[in-house]
Design an enzyme around this catalytic site. Structure first.
Site, PDB file in Angstrom:
ATOM      1  N   GLY A 165       0.844  -1.191   0.000  1.00  0.00           N
ATOM      2  CA  GLY A 165       0.000   0.000   0.000  1.00  0.00           C
ATOM      3  C   GLY A 165       0.877   1.238   0.000  1.00  0.00           C
ATOM      4  O   GLY A 165       2.005   1.198   0.496  1.00  0.00           O
ATOM      5  N   THR A 166       0.367   2.319  -0.540  1.00  0.00           N
ATOM      6  CA  THR A 166       1.230   3.492  -0.715  1.00  0.00           C
ATOM      7  C   THR A 166       0.796   4.670   0.154  1.00  0.00           C
ATOM      8  O   THR A 166       1.034   4.640   1.347  1.00  0.00           O
ATOM      9  CB  THR A 166       1.331   3.864  -2.204  1.00  0.00           C
ATOM     10  OG1 THR A 166       0.009   3.930  -2.759  1.00  0.00           O
ATOM     11  CG2 THR A 166       2.112   2.802  -2.966  1.00  0.00           C
ATOM     12  N   THR A 167       0.141   5.679  -0.373  1.00  0.00           N
ATOM     13  CA  THR A 167       0.080   6.970   0.306  1.00  0.00           C
ATOM     14  C   THR A 167      -1.151   7.143   1.194  1.00  0.00           C
ATOM     15  O   THR A 167      -2.290   6.926   0.756  1.00  0.00           O
ATOM     16  CB  THR A 167       0.127   8.102  -0.744  1.00  0.00           C
ATOM     17  OG1 THR A 167       1.233   7.856  -1.616  1.00  0.00           O
ATOM     18  CG2 THR A 167       0.306   9.440  -0.084  1.00  0.00           C
ATOM     19  N   ALA A 207       3.469   5.003  -7.709  1.00  0.00           N
ATOM     20  CA  ALA A 207       2.841   4.008  -6.838  1.00  0.00           C
ATOM     21  C   ALA A 207       1.562   4.520  -6.194  1.00  0.00           C
ATOM     22  O   ALA A 207       0.871   3.764  -5.516  1.00  0.00           O
ATOM     23  CB  ALA A 207       3.827   3.566  -5.757  1.00  0.00           C
TER      24      ALA A 207
END
Length: 269
Positions: free
Chosen positions: A46-48, A221
């Site tokens: 998972g990113t931001t 991403a």
């Protein structure tokens, strides 16, 4: 005569579900799994995640993209969840492990409430989450890190509060806003420019959407709002009334306004 087994169970009783598992079934804890020897293959990440405070509450938002190396593993993942009625958390890092820790944390808070008959304080929740992240340190050192952003409404002080963490479980209270994940540098830059102390809840939602939009613009991403697939970030607000997920209809309107304003700015440039 008192049953010795009953006395033993009483001494073992704990308001922490995680401690209970550690004593009785440690292999069930997500961070106590045995990893195979050798190279760990790529797993979805998972990113931001962004979080910010506003008068009367706090907000946490996350994009919907998960990546696996240079491949988009998912465009639909959810990385922001309610922890209980008055708190939410978003997690960047190893997606599968992060979701297991979120579920464990939700059970931890529910178990405490059932045993003690009251809600755990916001500081207590933040500390217990830090202990879980500390328990994952071995996994993090092998590349399976989980980094949360935790936010909640403090019923004692009557304000919303934000907490960030490092991989060792270190807890840091953030006063205004914060971001974690691969696009956090770009999101944080947007938050610094757009956040102000007197934001309304609707304005806070727009600021979070702008920050994720900026992160997606520069970080491959991070997934931005996707009107073609009708995919929007997951956004939760928390105030005295509790946690609320912002509807997709509301998010679509905010995203549309952002796209339109940027299109107008581009034409005028």
């Amino acid at each position: 005569m008192q049953d010795p087994a009953a006395g033993h169970l009483a001494t073992q009783a704990t308001s922490s579900f995680t401690e209970h598992l550690q004593r009785s079934r440690p292999e069930l804890l997500p961070f106590n799994q045995t990893l195979p020897a050798g190279h760990i293959p790529p797993v979805p990440h998972g990113t931001t995640i962004v979080a910010l405070s506003y008068p009367g509450g706090v907000l946490v938002a996350g994009d919907r993209r998960a990546t696996m190396g240079n491949v988009i593993a998912s465009r639909h993942i959810e990385k922001v969840f309610p922890a209980d009625e008055y708190s939410v958390l978003g997690i960047a890092g190893t997606a599968g492990l992060a979701i297991d820790i979120i579920r464990l944390f939700q059970v931890e808070l529910e178990h405490y409430e059932k045993i003690e008959g009251t809600l755990l304080s916001l500081d207590g929740k933040a500390n217990r989450l830090g202990a879980m992240i500390r328990g994952n340190l071995g996994m993090a050192m092998q590349g399976l890190a989980v980094i949360p952003l935790f936010a909640g409404f403090d019923l004692v002080s009557g304000v919303g509060r934000l907490f960030s963490y490092d991989v060792t479980g270190g807890r840091y209270e953030e006063i205004e806003h914060h971001s974690v994940g691969s696009g956090s540098v770009f999101a944080r830059g947007a938050l610094k420019k757009l956040w102000r102390p007197n934001l309304t809840e609707d304005e806070a939602v727009a600021v979070a959407m702008e920050a994720l939009y900026d992160a997606a613009d520069d970080d491959s991403a991070t997934g931005g709002p996707d009107p073609v697939r009708q995919l929007w970030p997951v956004v939760y607000t928390v105030n005295r009334a509790g946690a609320r997920r912002i509807s997709e209809r509301e998010l679509a309107a905010v995203a549309g306004s952002i796209v339109e304003s940027r299109a107008v700015a581009g034409r005028e440039a």
